[in-house]
Design a protein around this motif. Structure first.
Motif, mmCIF file in Angstrom:
data_model
loop_
_atom_site.group_PDB
_atom_site.id
_atom_site.type_symbol
_atom_site.label_atom_id
_atom_site.label_comp_id
_atom_site.label_asym_id
_atom_site.label_seq_id
_atom_site.Cartn_x
_atom_site.Cartn_y
_atom_site.Cartn_z
ATOM 1 N N GLN A 1 36.472 36.894 47.458
ATOM 2 C CA GLN A 1 36.235 37.906 46.841
ATOM 3 C C GLN A 1 38.102 37.625 45.760
ATOM 4 O O GLN A 1 38.079 36.977 45.928
ATOM 5 C CB GLN A 1 36.748 39.300 47.060
ATOM 6 N N VAL A 2 37.789 38.336 44.788
ATOM 7 C CA VAL A 2 38.273 38.444 43.611
ATOM 8 C C VAL A 2 38.860 40.035 43.085
ATOM 9 O O VAL A 2 39.152 40.559 43.875
ATOM 10 C CB VAL A 2 37.801 37.814 42.510
ATOM 11 N N CYS A 3 37.864 40.316 41.432
ATOM 12 C CA CYS A 3 38.324 41.637 41.303
ATOM 13 C C CYS A 3 36.708 42.335 41.687
ATOM 14 O O CYS A 3 35.973 41.756 40.925
ATOM 15 C CB CYS A 3 38.571 41.275 39.987
ATOM 16 N N CYS A 4 36.457 43.562 41.411
ATOM 17 C CA CYS A 4 35.109 44.465 40.937
ATOM 18 C C CYS A 4 35.281 44.150 39.630
ATOM 19 O O CYS A 4 34.260 45.649 39.432
ATOM 20 C CB CYS A 4 35.728 45.276 41.559
ATOM 21 N N GLY A 5 35.573 43.789 38.287
ATOM 22 C CA GLY A 5 35.290 43.477 37.342
ATOM 23 C C GLY A 5 35.292 44.940 36.546
ATOM 24 O O GLY A 5 35.128 45.085 35.335
ATOM 25 N N GLN A 6 35.897 46.154 36.996
ATOM 26 C CA GLN A 6 36.358 47.082 36.141
ATOM 27 C C GLN A 6 37.293 46.834 34.697
ATOM 28 O O GLN A 6 37.346 47.348 33.662
ATOM 29 C CB GLN A 6 37.007 48.252 36.440
ATOM 30 N N PRO A 7 38.763 46.173 34.966
ATOM 31 C CA PRO A 7 38.763 46.129 33.582
ATOM 32 C C PRO A 7 37.662 45.452 32.611
ATOM 33 O O PRO A 7 38.100 45.972 31.355
ATOM 34 C CB PRO A 7 40.453 44.821 33.752
ATOM 35 N N ALA A 8 36.947 44.763 32.931
ATOM 36 C CA ALA A 8 36.236 44.353 31.643
ATOM 37 C C ALA A 8 35.199 45.260 31.374
ATOM 38 O O ALA A 8 35.156 45.700 30.726
ATOM 39 C CB ALA A 8 35.825 42.319 32.035
ATOM 40 N N TYR A 9 34.796 45.768 32.805
ATOM 41 C CA TYR A 9 33.794 46.688 31.990
ATOM 42 C C TYR A 9 34.076 47.837 31.425
ATOM 43 O O TYR A 9 33.244 48.539 30.335
ATOM 44 C CB TYR A 9 33.161 47.220 33.688
ATOM 45 N N ASN A 10 34.918 48.176 31.938
ATOM 46 C CA ASN A 10 36.253 50.047 30.942
ATOM 47 C C ASN A 10 36.196 49.234 29.311
ATOM 48 O O ASN A 10 36.985 49.936 28.769
ATOM 49 C CB ASN A 10 37.183 50.037 31.944
ATOM 50 N N SER A 11 36.680 48.062 29.750
ATOM 51 C CA SER A 11 37.299 47.581 27.937
ATOM 52 C C SER A 11 35.345 46.964 27.428
ATOM 53 O O SER A 11 35.676 47.148 26.472
ATOM 54 C CB SER A 11 37.520 46.457 28.059
ATOM 55 N N GLY A 12 34.696 47.330 27.288
ATOM 56 C CA GLY A 12 33.309 47.677 27.044
ATOM 57 C C GLY A 12 32.643 45.710 27.038
ATOM 58 O O GLY A 12 31.760 45.623 26.269
ATOM 59 N N TYR A 13 33.110 44.787 27.653
ATOM 60 C CA TYR A 13 32.893 43.091 28.774
ATOM 61 C C TYR A 13 31.961 43.511 28.866
ATOM 62 O O TYR A 13 32.115 42.760 30.250
ATOM 63 C CB TYR A 13 34.766 42.585 28.384
ATOM 64 N N LEU A 14 30.152 44.116 28.723
ATOM 65 C CA LEU A 14 29.400 44.171 30.210
ATOM 66 C C LEU A 14 29.444 42.909 30.912
ATOM 67 O O LEU A 14 29.118 42.955 32.065
ATOM 68 C CB LEU A 14 28.840 44.829 29.549
ATOM 69 N N GLN A 15 28.640 41.496 30.538
ATOM 70 C CA GLN A 15 28.408 41.228 30.141
ATOM 71 C C GLN A 15 29.563 39.546 31.061
ATOM 72 O O GLN A 15 29.230 39.589 32.589
ATOM 73 C CB GLN A 15 27.765 39.866 30.121
#
Lengths: 475, 249
Positions: free
Chosen positions: B39-53
Motif C-alpha cells: 500500500q502507498v497513497c489513496c491518490g487524492q493529492p493528484a486527483y484533487n489537483s486535476g492529474y486524473l491519469q
C-alpha cells in the motif's frame, strides 16, 4: 459591467481582498447570520433533504427537455400578445433590448436586480445609447451611485459595503444629509426611486423562473422594486438565462421554497409575483411585454460534463458557506458570478485564459455541495475543471513536474519504500532543530506560515514498528 | 476479525504514533491485524489537483494491495472518503470497476469501524484534560460520518470536550490547496486557530492528520501551547486514574 469585473490577475485581486479587513468582517458576519437563518428556514419546512431531491429532479427534468419547454413558453407568450426573443450571444441580447427602447423613443429606464443583464453588459449598451438608467434594487442602486462599483454577491450585491460607506456615497453623490441608520438611508433611496418609477418609460427586470405552460415569469424579491419596475412603465422587458424555466406553477412552488430559504433564510420573500403579457381587457399594467432568453454559451454547457451547473437557481447559498469567499470576498473572483458556483460557471462563460485560477481557489471542503438546494456537485465540478486545465497544460511546468514526480512516488511501493528510507536524511539539509525551514516552491507555500517536522527516521516509522513486532512475536 | 490497516502516507512519513495507537486499540478490541505492505497513497493529492491519469495509478495500486482484505481501516476520514470515490472514477472500466466497489464496501475510517462494525462506543480510554474536536470536511461531508468520533470521545474518562465555534468551516488544508494558495489557506487556518484558542482547550483532537498538521503547524508557529492528538492516540490512552482509596482503575 460584463462577466469580467476586474482585469487584474487573480493573485492581485486576492491580495486586495485579503487586505480589506472591513470587507472580510462584513462578509464573515453575513455568512454567520445567514447560516443560522438558512438552517432554521430549512428545518421549518421539514424533510429538507427530500425537498432538495425534488428540486434536483425538477431542474434535471427541465434541462433534459429544455427545447420542449422553451418552445411551449414562446408559444404561450406570443399567444397572449407578448414578444419573445432568443439571443444567441450577449451582443444580440443587449442590442435587441436597446432597439426596443429606441423604437419607443424612450430614455427613462428603471431596472430591477438581474445578474444576466450584467452578463450581457446591458447597462453599458443602454448608457452609450443615451438612456437615463436607474437601478432600483437598493444594493444595486448604491453600487450605481458609487460609480458602478461591481457587485460582490449574486443575491446581496453590496454585501461588501457597510452603512458608513453607504452614507458617504449618498452624501457625496446625492446630497443626503441624514445619519447612517439603515431606515433613514433606505427611506432616502425610496423617495428618490419612487419618482424614477413614476417617470420611467421602460422597466427591465430579470426572471427567477419562466413558467412554460402559462407563458409568464416569476419574480422573487424583498423590496418590491421588481414589481414596480414591471408594473408602472408602459413597456416591460424581462431578461432570463436560457435555463431558468419551470414547466408549471407546481414546480415553481418547490423551487421558490428552496430559493427563498436557501438565499435569505425566509419562508417566502416579501413579494413572489407571477406576471406576463397583459390579458385582453386589463386596464392597468404595461402595454407591451418582451422576454429576452439569453444563451450566451449555455448551449455549449448543456449536455457537457458541466451540465449540472445549469441546475443553478442563483440562491447564493454556496457563497454564504464558502470559506474561501469568506476571506477573499466576491471581487477577488473577477466575475459577476463569484463563490463556488462562480468558480464553476465563470470559466465556462469566460474561458480559461482569464479564469483558470478560479477552480483551484477551493479547498474542496464540500460545504457548497452540501448546501446546494438543487444538489449541484459543485466541488466535483471544480475537480473536472482542474482536470481540463491540466490536460491543456495550463498549470505551469513546475507544477506539472512536481505533481508528476509525486504521483509516481505515491503509486509505487518500491519508490515509496525508498522515500521512507531516505526522507529523514534527505530533509536534513532543509531542516533546523527537527523542523523543515527551506525547500522547493510547494514546500515554501506550507512553511511560510506553518511549522513542519522532519519526516521520521525509518527505524522510528510505523512500518518499522510493525516489522519489529512481527519479528518479536515470531521469536 | 481480520482487519487490514491502511496507514496513509502522512502517518507513514510523519506520525508513526498514530499508526501504532490504531493497531493497539484495534487489537485490544479483539481484531487480528494485517498490513499489506504494497500500500502507498489513496491518490487524492493528484486527483484533487486535476492529474486524473496519474492519480489512477495510485488508486489501482491500492485496489490490488487490499484485494484480499476483509476489512480495511484507516486513521483518516479523508483518505477513506477517497476510497469511496473510486467506483465513480473507475465506472465503466471492466478490469477495475468491481475492484473499486469491493474496496469501497469494506473500507472504514477508524472511529466508524469501531462504532459501526465492532459495535463499541467505550474503548476504555482515559485522558485527563480539556479538549476540542476538529471535524474534517471530507470525513463529515464526503464520507458522511458526523457522529462516531463524538460517540467514542464521550466515553473517554477524564476528558472534557469543549465545542468548537464554526466547526463546519474548513481549516484551510485542502491538500495541495494549502501549498498552491498559501495566502488564502493561511487566513483560513488563522481563523480556525482563533476558534481553537477561544475554547480554552489544551488538546486539539481530529480524525485526520492533514488537518492536524495544518492547524498544529500554525499553532506551533504562533507559539500556542495546544497539544495535538489524533483520535487514535486519544482512544489508546490508558493513563491511570487514582481513586480516593488509592487503587488504580
Amino acid at each position: 459591467m460584463s462577466l469580467q469585473t476586474d482585469s487584474r490577475n487573480f493573485s492581485e485581486r486576492t491580495t486586495d481582498g485579503l487586505g480589506d479587513s472591513f470587507m472580510r468582517s462584513a462578509v464573515g458576519s453575513a455568512q454567520d447570520s445567514l447560516k443560522t437563518r438558512r438552517l432554521s428556514a430549512a428545518t421549518a419546512l421539514g424533510d429538507w433533504e427530500q425537498w432538495r431531491n425534488v428540486g434536483q429532479l425538477i431542474r434535471q427534468h427541465t434541462l433534459e427537455n429544455l427545447d420542449y419547454y422553451l418552445e411551449q413558453l414562446a408559444g404561450n407568450i406570443e399567444r397572449q400578445g407578448g414578444h419573445i426573443y432568443f439571443a444567441a450571444t450577449k451582443e444580440e441580447a443587449s442590442s435587441y433590448i436597446r432597439d426596443v427602447i429606441m423604437r419607443k423613443q424612450a430614455t427613462k429606464i428603471v431596472k430591477s436586480k438581474s445578474m444576466v443583464t450584467e452578463e450581457i453588459e446591458l447597462n453599458r449598451v443602454l448608457l452609450e445609447a443615451g438612456c437615463e438608467l436607474t437601478e432600483t434594487d437598493l444594493g444595486e442602486y448604491i453600487l450605481q451611485m458609487d460609480d458602478w462599483d461591481p457587485p460582490s454577491h449574486i443575491v446581496a450585491p453590496a454585501l461588501h459595503k457597510d452603512r458608513r460607506q453607504i452614507k458617504r456615497v449618498f452624501t457625496e453623490k446625492l446630497g443626503y444629509t441624514g445619519d447612517e441608520t439603515p431606515e433613514k438611508l433606505a427611506g432616502f433611496a425610496r423617495t428618490v426611486l419612487r419618482q424614477k418609477f413614476l417617470e420611467a418609460e421602460v422597466g427591465i427586470t430579470g426572471c427567477n423562473f419562466a413558467i412554460a405552460n402559462l407563458g409568464a415569469i416569476n419574480l422573487v424579491t424583498n423590496e418590491g422594486n421588481g414589481d414596480l419596475t414591471a408594473a408602472i412603465p408602459k413597456t416591460h422587458i424581462a431578461v432570463m438565462g436560457m435555463e431558468r424555466i419551470v414547466p408549471t406553477l407546481e414546480e415553481m412552488e418547490v423551487l421558490d421554497n428552496l430559493l427563498c430559504r436557501s438565499a435569505v433564510g425566509q419562508k417566502l420573500t416579501s413579494y413572489i409575483t407571477v406576471m406576463g403579457p397583459s390579458s385582453a381587457g386589463e386596464t392597468d399594467g404595461p402595454e407591451e411585454f418582451h422576454l429576452v432568453v439569453v444563451d450566451n454559451g449555455r448551449s455549449d454547457i448543456l449536455g457537457s460534463e458541466f451540465n449540472e451547473a445549469l441546475q443553478c437557481i442563483r440562491c447564493g447559498a454556496c457563497l454564504n458557506v464558502c470559506p474561501i469567499y469568506r476571506h477573499i470576498g466576491g471581487h477577488a473572483y473577477g466575475s459577476i458570478y463569484p463563490g463556488p458556483i462562480g468558480a464553476v460557471i465563470t470559466p465556462l462563460l469566460g474561458g480559461y485564459d482569464d479564469y483558470k485560477e478560479l477552480p483551484f481557489a477551493s479547498s474542496l471542503c464540500g460545504a457548497c455541495t452540501d448546501v446546494c438546494p438543487v444538489r449541484i456537485p459543485l466541488h466535483e465540478q471544480l475537480i473536472v475543471h482542474r482536470q481540463k486545465i491540466v490536460e491543456q497544460k495550463r498549470t505551469g511546468t513546475a507544477d506539472r513536474i512536481q505533481m508528476k514526480a509525486a504521483s509516481k512516488l505515491l503509486s509505487s511501493p518500491a519508490l515509496f519504500g525508498k522515500t521512507l528510507r531516505f526522507a529523514h536524511s534527505a530533509s536534513r539539509m532543509m531542516s533546523k532543530q527537527g523542523r523543515i525551514v527551506r525547500g522547493p516552491a510547494l514546500l515554501q507555500g506550507w512553511i511560510r506560515s506553518r511549522d513542519l517536522k522532519q519526516p521520521v527516521r525509518q527505524k522510528d516509522s510505523f512500518r518499522a514498528w510493525l516489522e519489529q513486532r512481527k519479528g518479536g512475536s515470531e521469536q | 476479525m481480520r482487519v487490514s490497516i491502511f496507514s496513509t502516507c502522512l502517518v507513514d512519513l510523519m506520525s508513526p504514533n498514530v499508526g501504532i495507537a490504531m493497531v493497539e486499540v484495534l487489537e485490544r478490541l479483539g481484531c487480528e491485524i494485517d498490513y499489506p505492505a504494497s500500500q502507498v497513497c489513496c491518490g487524492q493529492p493528484a486527483y484533487n489537483s486535476g492529474y486524473l491519469q496519474d492519480s489512477k495509478l495510485a488508486m489501482q495500486n491500492m485496489m490490488l494491495a487490499f484485494e484480499a482484505s476483509d476489512y480495511v481501516v484507516g486513521p483518516s476520514g479523508s483518505c477513506i472518503a477517497m476510497f469511496h470515490e473510486y467506483p465513480k472514477i473507475f465506472k465503466g472500466e471492466p478490469d477495475w470497476e468491481l475492484k473499486a466497489i469491493a474496496l469501497k464496501e469494506k473500507s472504514y475510517e477508524l472511529t466508524q469501524f469501531i462504532v459501526k462494525v465492532l459495535g463499541v462506543t467505550d474503548v476504555g480510554a482515559t485522558l485527563e484534560g480539556t479538549a476540542t474536536y476538529h471535524r474534517s470536511c471530507h470525513m463529515t461531508r464526503l464520507l458522511g460520518e458526523k457522529e462516531t468520533p463524538f460517540q467514542l470521545l464521550e466515553h473517554v474518562q477524564g476528558l472534557k470536550l469543549e465545542p468548537l465555534k464554526n466547526s463546519d468551516n474548513c481549516c484551510g488544508f485542502g491538500g495541495t490547496f494549502a501549498v498552491k494558495m498559501p495566502e488564502i489557506s493561511e487566513q483560513m487556518v488563522d481563523e480556525k486557530c482563533g476558534c481553537v484558542m477561544e475554547t480554552g482547550a489544551d488538546i486539539l483532537i481530529s480524525a485526520d492528520m492533514g488537518c492536524l498538521l495544518n492547524i498544529g503547524g500554525r499553532l506551533s508557529r504562533k507559539g500556542e501551547p495546544v497539544r495535538i492528538m489524533h483520535i487514535a492516540e486519544v482512544l489508546n490512552q490508558r493513563q491511570p486514574v487514582v481513586s480516593k482509596g488509592g487503587s488504580r482503575t
